[in-house]
Design a protein around this motif. Sequence first.
Motif, PDB file in Angstrom:
ATOM      1  N   THR A  32       3.766   6.447 -12.398  1.00 56.25           N
ATOM      2  CA  THR A  32       4.366   7.159 -11.272  1.00 56.25           C
ATOM      3  C   THR A  32       3.372   7.248 -10.124  1.00 56.25           C
ATOM      4  O   THR A  32       2.158   7.212 -10.316  1.00 56.25           O
ATOM      5  CB  THR A  32       4.778   8.575 -11.690  1.00 56.25           C
ATOM      6  N   TYR A  40       2.328   9.609  -6.759  1.00 55.31           N
ATOM      7  CA  TYR A  40       2.467  10.900  -6.107  1.00 55.31           C
ATOM      8  C   TYR A  40       1.893  10.813  -4.704  1.00 55.31           C
ATOM      9  O   TYR A  40       0.949  10.060  -4.457  1.00 55.31           O
ATOM     10  CB  TYR A  40       1.735  11.985  -6.911  1.00 55.31           C
ATOM     11  N   CYS A  41       2.459  11.580  -3.806  1.00 55.00           N
ATOM     12  CA  CYS A  41       1.977  11.592  -2.428  1.00 55.00           C
ATOM     13  C   CYS A  41       2.227  12.988  -1.863  1.00 55.00           C
ATOM     14  O   CYS A  41       3.379  13.392  -1.690  1.00 55.00           O
ATOM     15  CB  CYS A  41       2.685  10.528  -1.602  1.00 55.00           C
ATOM     16  N   ASP A  42       1.152  13.716  -1.597  1.00 52.14           N
ATOM     17  CA  ASP A  42       1.251  15.115  -1.195  1.00 52.14           C
ATOM     18  C   ASP A  42       0.679  15.328   0.198  1.00 52.14           C
ATOM     19  O   ASP A  42      -0.340  14.729   0.564  1.00 52.14           O
ATOM     20  CB  ASP A  42       0.492  16.002  -2.182  1.00 52.14           C
ATOM     21  N   TYR A  85      -1.684  12.635   4.163  1.00 51.05           N
ATOM     22  CA  TYR A  85      -1.062  12.565   2.850  1.00 51.05           C
ATOM     23  C   TYR A  85      -2.071  11.998   1.858  1.00 51.05           C
ATOM     24  O   TYR A  85      -2.732  10.991   2.135  1.00 51.05           O
ATOM     25  CB  TYR A  85       0.184  11.671   2.884  1.00 51.05           C
ATOM     26  N   SER A  91      -2.549  10.367  -1.862  1.00 49.13           N
ATOM     27  CA  SER A  91      -1.738   9.645  -2.842  1.00 49.13           C
ATOM     28  C   SER A  91      -2.521   9.360  -4.118  1.00 49.13           C
ATOM     29  O   SER A  91      -3.730   9.116  -4.076  1.00 49.13           O
ATOM     30  CB  SER A  91      -1.244   8.322  -2.249  1.00 49.13           C
ATOM     31  N   SER A  92      -1.801   9.351  -5.227  1.00 46.48           N
ATOM     32  CA  SER A  92      -2.406   8.985  -6.506  1.00 46.48           C
ATOM     33  C   SER A  92      -2.591   7.481  -6.644  1.00 46.48           C
ATOM     34  O   SER A  92      -3.189   7.014  -7.611  1.00 46.48           O
ATOM     35  CB  SER A  92      -1.536   9.488  -7.661  1.00 46.48           C
TER      36      SER A  92
END
Length: 259
Positions: A55, A57-59, A72, A74-75
């Motif tokens: 997966t 992720y982007c926070d 942002y 991101s993983s």
Amino acid sequence: MAKKKPLILVTNDDGITAPGIRALIEVMNTLGDVCVVAPDSPQSGMGHAITINDTLYCDTVKVREKEPQQEYSSSGTPVDCVKLAVNEILKRKPDLCVSGVNHGSNSSINVIYSGTMSAAVEAGTLGIPSIGFSLLDYSLEADFEPTKKFIKTIAEETLKNGLPKGVVLNVNIPKLPASKLKGIKVCRQANAHWEEQFDKRVNPLGREYYWLTGEFVNEDKGEDTDEWALANGFVSVVPVQFDLTAHHAIQDLNTWKLS
């Protein structure tokens, strides 16, 4: 009617809190509207890797409160960050993508391993004028101040003139005080390689493991290369193409009995 500011995407491979990207953001904020999408942890040496079996992720984050840009974390890999930015985050295609400033060299053969340059190349494949910036200093305490005027000049000229289709810029900056930097040279990539060695060890459980080490060997004596420019106090700019076709080999291959 006021002219619309350029939209500039900023990314890197050292992670969103790395000093190099903070210096790059500072310069880009003087040139346009900035959006940062960068890895949440170091991704050096990832090349053009993408995430396909996990997966992503982007926070939304804010690393420095007083800075105006959207950010942002991101993983994913540097290339993942560009893909997420263009396809999910930004409302329009950026006018420029800049990657870096990398902590360490991405000159010569290093360009093919570099997550910094792969992010720029990915943006280039999407038709976005793109530049990867690197400083020849691996330290987290590296001084990025001398790089800023060169970054600004190269980014401004790229925004003004664009780049040829299929080309991105690989920019490397020597580790020198501003007074010792002689200027900018457009170069070719030096013919150099790594002579790798693996340091073999054994962990406390008795399992063998390896640390990759090696020596960088420059076989190229030309004075038109990035390695020569860097060794002589110049910022090197190498136009890099992402079409990997060896066009000069096609004629020879067509003489083979392949059918």
